[in-house]
Scaffold this motif. Structure first.
Motif, PDB file in Angstrom:
ATOM      1  N   LEU A   1     -19.152  40.848 -20.753  1.00  0.00           N
ATOM      2  CA  LEU A   1     -19.732  39.932 -21.735  1.00  0.00           C
ATOM      3  C   LEU A   1     -18.861  38.697 -21.950  1.00  0.00           C
ATOM      4  N   VAL A   2     -17.553  38.866 -21.800  1.00  0.00           N
ATOM      5  CA  VAL A   2     -16.612  37.801 -22.138  1.00  0.00           C
ATOM      6  C   VAL A   2     -16.430  36.789 -21.010  1.00  0.00           C
ATOM      7  N   MET A   3     -16.334  37.257 -19.774  1.00  0.00           N
ATOM      8  CA  MET A   3     -15.991  36.363 -18.671  1.00  0.00           C
ATOM      9  C   MET A   3     -16.978  35.211 -18.474  1.00  0.00           C
TER      10      MET A   3
ATOM     11  N   LEU B   1      -7.483  32.632 -13.004  1.00  0.00           N
ATOM     12  CA  LEU B   1      -6.767  33.884 -12.753  1.00  0.00           C
ATOM     13  C   LEU B   1      -5.557  34.028 -13.671  1.00  0.00           C
ATOM     14  N   GLY B   2      -4.944  32.904 -14.030  1.00  0.00           N
ATOM     15  CA  GLY B   2      -3.832  32.951 -14.972  1.00  0.00           C
ATOM     16  C   GLY B   2      -4.269  33.493 -16.321  1.00  0.00           C
ATOM     17  N   PHE B   3      -5.427  33.051 -16.782  1.00  0.00           N
ATOM     18  CA  PHE B   3      -5.960  33.560 -18.048  1.00  0.00           C
ATOM     19  C   PHE B   3      -6.331  35.032 -17.919  1.00  0.00           C
ATOM     20  N   ILE B   4      -6.910  35.403 -16.789  1.00  0.00           N
ATOM     21  CA  ILE B   4      -7.263  36.802 -16.547  1.00  0.00           C
ATOM     22  C   ILE B   4      -6.012  37.681 -16.578  1.00  0.00           C
ATOM     23  N   ALA B   5      -4.927  37.191 -15.978  1.00  0.00           N
ATOM     24  CA  ALA B   5      -3.681  37.956 -15.952  1.00  0.00           C
ATOM     25  C   ALA B   5      -3.168  38.216 -17.364  1.00  0.00           C
ATOM     26  N   VAL B   6      -3.320  37.244 -18.251  1.00  0.00           N
ATOM     27  CA  VAL B   6      -2.891  37.425 -19.642  1.00  0.00           C
ATOM     28  C   VAL B   6      -3.686  38.549 -20.303  1.00  0.00           C
ATOM     29  N   ILE B   7      -5.002  38.548 -20.104  1.00  0.00           N
ATOM     30  CA  ILE B   7      -5.843  39.601 -20.685  1.00  0.00           C
ATOM     31  C   ILE B   7      -5.437  40.972 -20.154  1.00  0.00           C
ATOM     32  N   VAL B   8      -5.236  41.061 -18.838  1.00  0.00           N
ATOM     33  CA  VAL B   8      -4.884  42.347 -18.223  1.00  0.00           C
ATOM     34  C   VAL B   8      -3.535  42.844 -18.733  1.00  0.00           C
TER      35      VAL B   8
ATOM     36  N   VAL C   1     -25.262  32.249 -19.466  1.00  0.00           N
ATOM     37  CA  VAL C   1     -26.377  33.196 -19.352  1.00  0.00           C
ATOM     38  C   VAL C   1     -26.629  33.552 -17.889  1.00  0.00           C
ATOM     39  N   GLY C   2     -26.589  32.546 -17.015  1.00  0.00           N
ATOM     40  CA  GLY C   2     -26.804  32.795 -15.597  1.00  0.00           C
ATOM     41  C   GLY C   2     -25.721  33.677 -14.998  1.00  0.00           C
ATOM     42  N   SER C   3     -24.477  33.453 -15.391  1.00  0.00           N
ATOM     43  CA  SER C   3     -23.369  34.271 -14.892  1.00  0.00           C
ATOM     44  C   SER C   3     -23.521  35.718 -15.333  1.00  0.00           C
ATOM     45  N   PHE C   4     -23.868  35.895 -16.599  1.00  0.00           N
ATOM     46  CA  PHE C   4     -24.047  37.256 -17.103  1.00  0.00           C
ATOM     47  C   PHE C   4     -25.177  37.965 -16.362  1.00  0.00           C
ATOM     48  N   GLY C   5     -26.278  37.259 -16.136  1.00  0.00           N
ATOM     49  CA  GLY C   5     -27.398  37.858 -15.419  1.00  0.00           C
ATOM     50  C   GLY C   5     -27.032  38.247 -14.000  1.00  0.00           C
ATOM     51  N   LEU C   6     -26.322  37.361 -13.306  1.00  0.00           N
ATOM     52  CA  LEU C   6     -25.909  37.650 -11.931  1.00  0.00           C
ATOM     53  C   LEU C   6     -24.973  38.851 -11.877  1.00  0.00           C
ATOM     54  N   LEU C   7     -23.976  38.863 -12.752  1.00  0.00           N
ATOM     55  CA  LEU C   7     -23.013  39.964 -12.757  1.00  0.00           C
ATOM     56  C   LEU C   7     -23.675  41.283 -13.134  1.00  0.00           C
ATOM     57  N   LEU C   8     -24.613  41.224 -14.058  1.00  0.00           N
ATOM     58  CA  LEU C   8     -25.297  42.448 -14.476  1.00  0.00           C
ATOM     59  C   LEU C   8     -26.118  43.033 -13.333  1.00  0.00           C
ATOM     60  N   VAL C   9     -26.768  42.163 -12.562  1.00  0.00           N
ATOM     61  CA  VAL C   9     -27.560  42.638 -11.422  1.00  0.00           C
ATOM     62  C   VAL C   9     -26.662  43.304 -10.383  1.00  0.00           C
ATOM     63  N   VAL C  10     -25.554  42.638 -10.044  1.00  0.00           N
ATOM     64  CA  VAL C  10     -24.646  43.195  -9.039  1.00  0.00           C
ATOM     65  C   VAL C  10     -23.981  44.467  -9.558  1.00  0.00           C
ATOM     66  N   TRP C  11     -23.853  44.579 -10.858  1.00  0.00           N
ATOM     67  CA  TRP C  11     -23.291  45.781 -11.479  1.00  0.00           C
ATOM     68  C   TRP C  11     -24.286  46.937 -11.399  1.00  0.00           C
ATOM     69  N   LEU C  12     -25.543  46.662 -11.786  1.00  0.00           N
ATOM     70  CA  LEU C  12     -26.519  47.736 -11.965  1.00  0.00           C
ATOM     71  C   LEU C  12     -27.190  48.195 -10.674  1.00  0.00           C
ATOM     72  N   ILE C  13     -26.981  47.475  -9.570  1.00  0.00           N
ATOM     73  CA  ILE C  13     -27.600  47.949  -8.326  1.00  0.00           C
ATOM     74  C   ILE C  13     -27.010  49.283  -7.891  1.00  0.00           C
TER      75      ILE C  13
END
Length: 248
Positions: A74-76, A115-122, A176-188
């Motif tokens: 949801l966040v990315m 990726l720098g921001f992602i590294a901080v979250i991780v 919204v488009g990013s979330f939809g794309l990621l959700l599809v690739v997730w749920l397949i």
């Protein structure tokens, strides 16, 4: 290569100058902290803190990282929506196109900054189960594999979001488009469990989450890491093609 890192440094600085980044970090840490404490209480009530070390790492670390994937899904999109859409909306993308740098350097620079921001979250998420080290023995390899898997998964999220952001001038539409794309690739991955679906093994392989599950359990397979690298490379390449079409 120095150009890529200069762009990445600028992009990372721009991310942290945005109130959205700090709001995302605060919300993610608050929610994950609540989940962590809840898991800790449940484990203490059921098995006791002196239980088996693998039980602690699996129950708390594995469950924590598993929940994190849903939250970060949801966040990315919120973090990637502005990467190109806002540049296009403000008109500053014209300056990028006219600068003496290649589109590959622009895309890689923005991606590395993300990726720098992602590294901080991780790293912040990884600090939670590590806090238990003073009272019990942890399975460091298992926790490291889970964190690596989480980073690779978010890297794939970021690459896909970067591509969607390059398609529009409206950050909201990009999110919204990013979330939809990621959700599809997730749920397949669901199709992989349906015997009536042809090529179900292929759908299982293409799913983002199926490759993460083994890493979350502490099983490192180079095939999973290669999948995320190829997934990210594909969307970075598509982003370069999209920008090249726009510039020409």
């Amino acid at each position: 290569m120095s150009t890529v890192f200069n762009i990445a440094r600028y992009e990372l600085r721009r991310i942290f100058l945005s109130p959205l980044a700090w709001a995302v970090l605060a919300v993610v840490q608050f929610i994950m902290g609540f989940v962590f404490i809840n898991l800790l209480v449940e484990y203490a009530n059921s098995a006791g803190m002196g239980g088996d070390q693998f039980g602690v790492s699996d129950y708390i670390g594995g469950s924590l990282y598993g929940f994190a994937t849903i939250l970060l899904l949801l966040v990315m999109p919120l973090m990637t929506m502005r990467l190109f859409a806002e540049e296009r909306k403000s008109g500053s993308i014209t300056l990028l196109f006219s600068a003496p740098i290649s589109l590959i350097e622009i895309v890689l620079g923005k991606f590395v900054g993300l990726l720098g921001f992602i590294a901080v979250i991780v790293l912040l998420l990884g600090a939670m189960p590590l806090a238990l080290n003073w009272s019990t023995n942890l399975d460091w390899g298992r926790l490291a594999a889970g964190l690596l898997g989480l980073f690779l998964l978010m890297m794939a999220f970021g690459a896909a979001g970067l591509f969607v952001s390059s398609l529009t001038r409206e950050p909201t539409i990009a999110a919204v488009g990013s979330f939809g794309l990621l959700l599809v690739v997730w749920l397949i991955n669901i199709l992989a469990y349906n015997d009536s679906v042809p090529f179900k093994e292929l759908f299982g392989y293409l799913s983002l989450i199926s490759h993460y599950e083994s890493l979350r359990r502490g099983v490192f397979d180079t095939a999973d890491a290669i999948y995320y690298v190829l997934f990210s490379a594909l969307f970075l390449w598509l982003t370069v093609l999209r920008l090249d079409m726009e510039r020409n």
